[in-house]
Enzyme design. Sequence first.
Site, mmCIF file in Angstrom:
data_model
loop_
_atom_site.group_PDB
_atom_site.id
_atom_site.type_symbol
_atom_site.label_atom_id
_atom_site.label_comp_id
_atom_site.label_asym_id
_atom_site.label_seq_id
_atom_site.Cartn_x
_atom_site.Cartn_y
_atom_site.Cartn_z
ATOM 1 N N LEU A 224 0.892 -1.146 0.000
ATOM 2 C CA LEU A 224 0.000 0.000 0.000
ATOM 3 C C LEU A 224 0.937 1.203 0.000
ATOM 4 O O LEU A 224 1.796 1.327 0.875
ATOM 5 C CB LEU A 224 -0.905 0.001 1.239
ATOM 6 C CG LEU A 224 -2.101 0.956 1.229
ATOM 7 C CD1 LEU A 224 -2.999 0.713 0.015
ATOM 8 C CD2 LEU A 224 -2.913 0.810 2.509
ATOM 9 N N ASP A 225 0.807 2.063 -1.010
ATOM 10 C CA ASP A 225 1.724 3.183 -1.176
ATOM 11 C C ASP A 225 1.966 3.931 0.124
ATOM 12 O O ASP A 225 1.069 4.060 0.960
ATOM 13 C CB ASP A 225 1.182 4.175 -2.208
ATOM 14 C CG ASP A 225 1.107 3.580 -3.605
ATOM 15 O OD1 ASP A 225 1.801 2.582 -3.851
ATOM 16 O OD2 ASP A 225 0.365 4.122 -4.432
ATOM 17 N N LYS A 226 3.162 4.469 0.263
ATOM 18 C CA LYS A 226 3.512 5.244 1.453
ATOM 19 C C LYS A 226 2.521 6.383 1.693
ATOM 20 O O LYS A 226 2.122 6.643 2.831
ATOM 21 C CB LYS A 226 4.922 5.803 1.294
ATOM 22 C CG LYS A 226 5.351 6.723 2.423
ATOM 23 C CD LYS A 226 6.703 7.330 2.120
ATOM 24 C CE LYS A 226 7.074 8.370 3.162
ATOM 25 N NZ LYS A 226 8.370 9.029 2.857
#
Length: 336
Positions: free
Chosen positions: A107-109
């Site tokens: 899950l993207d930063k």
Amino acid sequence: MTQHTSDGIRLNKFISDAGICSRREADKLIEQGRVLVNGKLPDVGTRIKGKDKIQVDGKTLQWNQVEPVYLALNKPPGIETTTDLSQRDNIIRFVNYPERIFPIGRLDKDSEGLIFLTNDGDIVNKILRAGNKHEKEYIVTVDRPITPDFVEKMSSGVSILGVNTKKCFVVQEGPAKFRIILTQGLNRQIRRMCEALGYEVQTLQRIRIMNITLTKLPLGQWRALTESEVEMLQSMVAESSKTEEGSVSKKKATVSQTPAAQPARKKSTTGNRPPRKEGGAGRKSGFGATATKGAGGQRSASKSAGTKKTGSKSNAGSRGANRNAPAAKGGGRKRR
């Protein structure tokens, strides 16, 4: 380690914890007479204790196995989905679970929302493979009002990373907000899709993975999945492939075995013929984004500091033989 109370644990749970199969399938094994407890046929629902000897198809299962852990985290922005402890704000340090676990997918930063953590490698592969078509649902806001044309193109497929994304469900939720359900997990897929259509993502929240949602899970906190959730999850991945070959190559293998496939031509021994044109577009790899509860509890969100994000890249297949290779000189047969 496997834990049990004074009255023991259910036999199907023990078999599932051993990594043999899901609890539902374990019940079937018991019904089929393939399970023995202390040399006798047990009933479905039997409870066992540490002194009992359990065998499945003649194989004795050990009690000193590692207990499977399944956690759901509502990840806040700024936390890196990585097991690299050198990253200051990595997800493992953030959760601070007492046993070794790892995230399922990424899950993207800059994104927030639901992500699983576990020590069950089999279920990781089954959930991640794109060919297994497991749903992930997101709420996204962008930098300007969206249009019906935007919704249509997002749902029909957008060209990113050299491929067209799969058709998906997209519905507008507000002037600049939409809901999207994916079965793919290309690197920064939603952000790239929006960028390709001239939009920039402002916020991105994953609210569901398969049968698990963010309901009543505050941002920055985690919880152990319930037994019923794990049982449902296991049921949903029961028929899923654990390997990439199983999810993206079955169709290719079927095609290659059809009567229309041409047999390979024997190599010329004269040495004067140019190589036959072969090859073509390479294969594209597939992407996506075990059962007692882990230790319960929740953890408040810690500080989030940005670190450099890494992501997976799509692999393209290799090309075939060189189409423009020059013909070899000499050695040819003379016409008579």
